[in-house]
Motif scaffolding. Structure first.
Motif, mmCIF file in Angstrom:
data_model
loop_
_atom_site.group_PDB
_atom_site.id
_atom_site.type_symbol
_atom_site.label_atom_id
_atom_site.label_comp_id
_atom_site.label_asym_id
_atom_site.label_seq_id
_atom_site.Cartn_x
_atom_site.Cartn_y
_atom_site.Cartn_z
ATOM 1 N N ALA A 134 0.834 -1.206 0.000
ATOM 2 C CA ALA A 134 0.000 0.000 0.000
ATOM 3 C C ALA A 134 0.868 1.255 0.000
ATOM 4 C CB ALA A 134 -0.943 -0.005 1.205
ATOM 5 N N ARG A 135 1.965 1.234 0.715
ATOM 6 C CA ARG A 135 2.883 2.373 0.737
ATOM 7 C C ARG A 135 3.475 2.632 -0.646
ATOM 8 N NH1 ARG A 135 6.279 1.675 6.301
ATOM 9 N NH2 ARG A 135 4.813 2.839 7.579
ATOM 10 N N ALA A 136 3.718 1.572 -1.373
ATOM 11 C CA ALA A 136 4.312 1.700 -2.701
ATOM 12 C C ALA A 136 3.384 2.406 -3.685
ATOM 13 C CB ALA A 136 4.691 0.320 -3.233
ATOM 14 N N GLN A 137 2.104 2.499 -3.349
ATOM 15 C CA GLN A 137 1.138 3.150 -4.238
ATOM 16 C C GLN A 137 1.191 4.670 -4.154
ATOM 17 O OE1 GLN A 137 -2.716 1.493 -3.428
ATOM 18 N NE2 GLN A 137 -2.068 -0.583 -3.918
ATOM 19 N N GLY A 138 1.945 5.193 -3.224
ATOM 20 C CA GLY A 138 2.109 6.653 -3.165
ATOM 21 C C GLY A 138 1.428 7.284 -1.969
ATOM 22 N N ASP A 139 0.683 8.361 -2.223
ATOM 23 C CA ASP A 139 0.054 9.195 -1.192
ATOM 24 C C ASP A 139 -0.706 8.352 -0.166
ATOM 25 O OD1 ASP A 139 -0.996 11.280 0.263
ATOM 26 O OD2 ASP A 139 -2.516 11.805 -1.232
ATOM 27 N N LEU A 140 -0.272 8.406 1.086
ATOM 28 C CA LEU A 140 -0.883 7.609 2.146
ATOM 29 C C LEU A 140 -2.109 8.275 2.765
ATOM 30 C CD1 LEU A 140 2.289 6.319 4.046
ATOM 31 C CD2 LEU A 140 0.994 5.197 2.235
ATOM 32 N N SER A 141 -2.269 9.573 2.534
ATOM 33 C CA SER A 141 -3.367 10.298 3.183
ATOM 34 C C SER A 141 -4.740 9.845 2.688
ATOM 35 C CB SER A 141 -3.209 11.806 2.990
ATOM 36 O OG SER A 141 -3.297 12.133 1.618
ATOM 37 N N GLU A 142 -4.836 9.376 1.453
ATOM 38 C CA GLU A 142 -6.127 8.921 0.925
ATOM 39 C C GLU A 142 -6.020 7.505 0.375
ATOM 40 O OE1 GLU A 142 -8.139 11.656 -1.602
ATOM 41 O OE2 GLU A 142 -7.482 13.370 -0.450
ATOM 42 N N ASN A 143 -5.225 6.688 1.028
ATOM 43 C CA ASN A 143 -4.978 5.332 0.574
ATOM 44 C C ASN A 143 -5.770 4.366 1.455
ATOM 45 O OD1 ASN A 143 -3.854 2.778 0.070
ATOM 46 N ND2 ASN A 143 -1.895 3.688 -0.557
ATOM 47 N N ALA A 144 -6.904 3.897 0.937
ATOM 48 C CA ALA A 144 -7.796 3.024 1.706
ATOM 49 C C ALA A 144 -7.129 1.692 2.043
ATOM 50 C CB ALA A 144 -9.089 2.782 0.941
ATOM 51 N N GLU A 160 -4.858 2.240 5.035
ATOM 52 C CA GLU A 160 -5.628 2.382 6.275
ATOM 53 C C GLU A 160 -6.177 1.037 6.745
ATOM 54 O OE1 GLU A 160 -5.882 5.007 8.272
ATOM 55 O OE2 GLU A 160 -4.551 6.057 6.898
ATOM 56 N N ALA A 161 -6.694 0.250 5.796
ATOM 57 C CA ALA A 161 -7.239 -1.067 6.154
ATOM 58 C C ALA A 161 -6.147 -1.979 6.702
ATOM 59 C CB ALA A 161 -7.905 -1.711 4.948
ATOM 60 N N ALA A 162 -4.985 -1.955 6.061
ATOM 61 C CA ALA A 162 -3.873 -2.791 6.519
ATOM 62 C C ALA A 162 -3.388 -2.348 7.895
ATOM 63 C CB ALA A 162 -2.734 -2.761 5.500
ATOM 64 N N LYS A 163 -3.328 -1.038 8.135
ATOM 65 C CA LYS A 163 -2.913 -0.534 9.449
ATOM 66 C C LYS A 163 -3.932 -0.930 10.531
ATOM 67 C CE LYS A 163 0.175 1.781 10.413
ATOM 68 N NZ LYS A 163 1.486 1.383 10.954
ATOM 69 N N ASP A 164 -5.222 -0.863 10.188
ATOM 70 C CA ASP A 164 -6.257 -1.286 11.134
ATOM 71 C C ASP A 164 -6.108 -2.767 11.464
ATOM 72 O OD1 ASP A 164 -7.335 1.246 11.238
ATOM 73 O OD2 ASP A 164 -9.014 0.791 9.890
ATOM 74 N N LYS A 165 -5.870 -3.581 10.427
ATOM 75 C CA LYS A 165 -5.701 -5.020 10.637
ATOM 76 C C LYS A 165 -4.455 -5.282 11.481
ATOM 77 C CE LYS A 165 -5.773 -9.456 8.356
ATOM 78 N NZ LYS A 165 -5.926 -10.183 7.119
ATOM 79 N N GLN A 166 -3.403 -4.530 11.239
ATOM 80 C CA GLN A 166 -2.183 -4.685 12.025
ATOM 81 C C GLN A 166 -2.462 -4.371 13.497
ATOM 82 O OE1 GLN A 166 1.014 -1.816 11.449
ATOM 83 N NE2 GLN A 166 2.539 -3.451 11.719
ATOM 84 N N GLY A 167 -3.215 -3.324 13.752
ATOM 85 C CA GLY A 167 -3.578 -2.972 15.130
ATOM 86 C C GLY A 167 -4.381 -4.077 15.792
ATOM 87 N N PHE A 168 -5.308 -4.672 15.038
ATOM 88 C CA PHE A 168 -6.101 -5.772 15.582
ATOM 89 C C PHE A 168 -5.204 -6.962 15.922
ATOM 90 C CE2 PHE A 168 -8.179 -9.841 14.892
ATOM 91 C CZ PHE A 168 -9.165 -9.786 15.860
#
Length: 160
Positions: A36-46, A49-57
């Motif tokens: 997901a980071r490789a896709q560029g702009d993280l501010s609007e990268n769904a 965000e989903a991967a970070k949420d899953k990582q937190g879980f």
């Protein structure tokens, strides 16, 4: 943290889940974050965000399981036969007959994390388990259910 009762089977399941979370799921989510980071702009990268949420879980679940295992009192139901004296205790498998309908039921009393009614595993904290604890074959346990009081005669107690 207080002691958490677990059967040997329940402790093994938690250990297997912890192993899977650490060796498979954690690595998969790290890879998803990298992609997901490789896709560029993280501010609007769904996806990011989903991967970070899953990582937190995943990280939260790892901590939760590690805490439970650290506080666990693992009990082998088979080792209870000599000391329980025929009484219903944690880990026991109890055969019941509902007095009103005559329906036969069998439950094993297990820890909170192990409970699964489809497998006839009931939590030590459930109303029926609390009513059964300490009773013997021939005793009647009365349980306050949403539809009123239900009575169950204990027809067998096994430690398997």
């Amino acid at each position: 943290m207080s002691m958490i009762p677990l059967t040997t089977r329940g402790a093994e399941r938690l250990k297997q889940e912890l192993q899977r979370l650490k060796s498979v799921d954690r690595h998969a989510v790290i890879q998803a974050i990298a992609e997901a980071r490789a896709q560029g702009d993280l501010s609007e990268n769904a996806e990011y965000e989903a991967a970070k949420d899953k990582q937190g879980f995943i990280e939260g679940r790892i901590l939760e399981i590690e805490g439970k295992l650290a506080a666990a009192k693992v009990i082998d139901p088979a080792s209870l036969a000599d000391n329980a004296g025929g009484r219903v205790v944690f880990g026991a498998t109890v055969d019941l007959e509902e007095e009103e309908s005559g329906k036969a039921l069998t439950y094993q009393i297990v820890g909170e994390d192990e409970a699964d009614l489809k497998l006839s595993l009931i939590s030590i904290g459930s109303p029926i388990a609390r009513a059964l604890i300490g009773k013997r074959v021939g005793d009647v346990a009365e349980v306050q259910a949403p539809g009123g009081v239900r009575s169950y005669e204990i027809t067998g107690v096994r430690y398997v």
